[in-house]
Design an enzyme around this catalytic site. Structure first.
Site, short mmCIF file in Angstrom:
data_model
loop_
_atom_site.label_atom_id
_atom_site.label_comp_id
_atom_site.label_asym_id
_atom_site.label_seq_id
_atom_site.Cartn_x
_atom_site.Cartn_y
_atom_site.Cartn_z
N SER A 143 -21.27 2.97 -1.30
CA SER A 143 -22.08 3.23 -2.49
C SER A 143 -21.79 2.17 -3.53
O SER A 143 -20.75 1.51 -3.51
CB SER A 143 -21.70 4.60 -3.07
OG SER A 143 -22.24 4.78 -4.35
N TYR A 157 -16.22 11.42 -5.51
CA TYR A 157 -17.14 10.57 -4.76
C TYR A 157 -16.78 9.10 -4.95
O TYR A 157 -16.69 8.34 -3.98
CB TYR A 157 -18.57 10.85 -5.23
CG TYR A 157 -19.66 10.15 -4.46
CD1 TYR A 157 -20.21 10.73 -3.32
CD2 TYR A 157 -20.17 8.92 -4.88
CE1 TYR A 157 -21.23 10.10 -2.62
CE2 TYR A 157 -21.19 8.28 -4.19
CZ TYR A 157 -21.72 8.88 -3.07
OH TYR A 157 -22.73 8.25 -2.37
N1 LIG Z 1 -28.83 8.66 -1.72
C1 LIG Z 1 -28.06 7.91 -2.50
O1 LIG Z 1 -28.32 7.73 -3.69
C2 LIG Z 1 -26.87 7.20 -1.93
C3 LIG Z 1 -26.42 6.07 -2.60
C4 LIG Z 1 -25.31 5.41 -2.09
C5 LIG Z 1 -24.69 5.88 -0.97
N2 LIG Z 1 -25.15 7.00 -0.33
C6 LIG Z 1 -24.45 7.46 0.85
O2 LIG Z 1 -25.32 7.44 1.96
C7 LIG Z 1 -24.86 8.37 2.92
C8 LIG Z 1 -26.02 9.23 3.39
O3 LIG Z 1 -26.42 10.05 2.31
P1 LIG Z 1 -27.94 10.43 2.02
O4 LIG Z 1 -28.25 9.91 0.69
O5 LIG Z 1 -28.80 10.05 3.17
O6 LIG Z 1 -27.83 12.02 1.85
P2 LIG Z 1 -28.21 13.23 2.81
O7 LIG Z 1 -29.65 13.18 3.17
O8 LIG Z 1 -27.69 14.43 2.10
O9 LIG Z 1 -27.38 12.96 4.15
C9 LIG Z 1 -26.03 13.27 4.29
C10 LIG Z 1 -25.74 13.35 5.77
O10 LIG Z 1 -24.33 13.57 5.95
C11 LIG Z 1 -24.17 14.64 6.88
N3 LIG Z 1 -22.94 15.37 6.63
C12 LIG Z 1 -22.50 15.87 5.46
N4 LIG Z 1 -21.35 16.53 5.65
C13 LIG Z 1 -21.07 16.45 6.97
C14 LIG Z 1 -20.01 16.94 7.78
N5 LIG Z 1 -18.99 17.66 7.28
N6 LIG Z 1 -20.04 16.67 9.11
C15 LIG Z 1 -21.07 15.96 9.64
N7 LIG Z 1 -22.07 15.44 8.91
C16 LIG Z 1 -22.07 15.70 7.60
C17 LIG Z 1 -25.38 15.54 6.66
O11 LIG Z 1 -25.64 16.29 7.84
P3 LIG Z 1 -25.37 17.86 8.04
O12 LIG Z 1 -25.58 18.53 6.73
O13 LIG Z 1 -26.37 18.23 9.09
O14 LIG Z 1 -23.98 17.96 8.55
C18 LIG Z 1 -26.48 14.51 6.45
O15 LIG Z 1 -26.99 14.07 7.68
C19 LIG Z 1 -23.74 9.17 2.26
O16 LIG Z 1 -22.50 8.66 2.69
C20 LIG Z 1 -23.95 8.88 0.79
O17 LIG Z 1 -22.75 8.98 0.06
C21 LIG Z 1 -26.24 7.67 -0.80
#
Ligand SMILES: NC(=O)c1ccc[n+]([C@@H]2O[C@H](COP(=O)([O-])OP(=O)(O)OC[C@H]3O[C@@H](n4cnc5c(N)ncnc54)[C@H](OP(=O)(O)O)[C@@H]3O)[C@@H](O)[C@H]2O)c1
Length: 242
Positions: A143, A157
């Site tokens: 991030s 985070y």
């Molecule tokens: N969106 C943003 O603004 C942003 C910015 C920078 C970085 N990121 C990073 O990008 C990554 C993906 O996030 P996203 O934005 O795509 O959000 P998201 O749609 O909420 O996806 C999060 C994913 O992580 C999985 N997950 C969460 N807890 C888990 C666990 N205990 N075991 C296995 N899987 C787990 C969820 O699957 P299940 O719930 O099915 O387990 C889901 O597939 C994250 O690391 C986030 O920190 C996001």
């Protein structure tokens, strides 16, 4: 058939958001993709989308904060697809509590387990075989908070994502000499379900200005296609209008 047709890729957090888009885009380029997350029905839906266009997908339900489930997912992938070429550590969460005082120690521990320790354990599970083969790529989706800790992302985070930066550097220090590469991808705000947890509501207009999942997917495909002599070790991505 495609540029990634000889590659096996594990994508954690493949049930929604960035991970789903990464898995679909890599499969469209010919990769065999292993889909890891907890929600089985969501993973099955992503796998069905991939198979509908002739791609290869394996559903590996796992809670990434459970070491045994991580090792089992890696083993299941090897049995189905052979050696693992690329690991994408993407699974991650945030919590509504962002300040030090609001965040309970148990919430802090759980968040670090999901966001950071899981990436270490997955890396530990794939690294020996990558080193032995002299080839392997680990992509860590961290991030902007890994570069600039901030109050909006919160203390737990931000700390977890800075930890991924150290992990990424150490993978390169340990692995480059034997052909293993790591890249940390640091997106700013992205339009995914994780945004629903922000304490303040985000309008549709604001979401459309954010990085979209397909932008992250295109970045991962770009990294996956690079020849192994090239190590892009950091990518920072921000919405142009912010
Ligand atoms: N969106 C943003 O603004 C942003 C910015 C920078 C970085 N990121 C990073 O990008 C990554 C993906 O996030 P996203 O934005 O795509 O959000 P998201 O749609 O909420 O996806 C999060 C994913 O992580 C999985 N997950 C969460 N807890 C888990 C666990 N205990 N075991 C296995 N899987 C787990 C969820 O699957 P299940 O719930 O099915 O387990 C889901 O597939 C994250 O690391 C986030 O920190 C996001």
């Amino acid at each position: 058939m495609g540029p990634l047709n000889d590659k096996t890729i594990i994508v954690t957090g493949a049930s929604s958001g960035f991970g789903e888009a990464i898995a679909i885009a890599c499969a469209a380029e010919g990769a065999r993709v292993s889909l890891v997350a907890r929600r089985v029905a969501a993973l099955e839906r992503v796998a069905a989308d991939i198979r509908a266009t002739g791609g290869l997908a394996l559903v590996c339900p796992a809670d990434v904060s459970d070491d045994d489930q991580v090792y089992a997912a890696v083993e299941k992938t090897r049995e189905a697809f052979g050696s693992i070429d690329i690991l994408v550590n993407n699974a991650g969460v945030n919590i509504p509590q962002r300040s030090i005082e609001e965040t309970e120690p148990e919430q802090w521990r759980k968040l670090l387990e999901v966001n950071l320790t899981s990436a270490f354990v997955f890396t530990r599970a794939v690294l020996p075989a990558m080193k032995a083969r002299g080839d392997g790529l680990i992509i860590n989706i961290a991030s902007r908070a890994a570069m600039v800790p901030n109050l909006r992302a919160g203390v737990a985070y931000s700390t977890s994502k800075i930890g991924m930066e150290a992990l990424n550097d150490i993978i390169n220090l340990e692995g480059n000499a034997v052909g293993v590469r790591a890249c940390i991808v640091n997106p700013g705000a992205g339009n995914t379900p994780i945004m629903d947890l922000r304490p303040v509501h985000i309008s549709h207009e604001e979401r459309m200005k954010m990085i979209q999942s397909e932008d992250i997917a295109a970045t991962v495909v770009y990294l996956a296609k690079l020849p192994k002599r090239v190590n892009v070790n950091l990518i920072s991505m921000l919405p142009t209008q912010r």
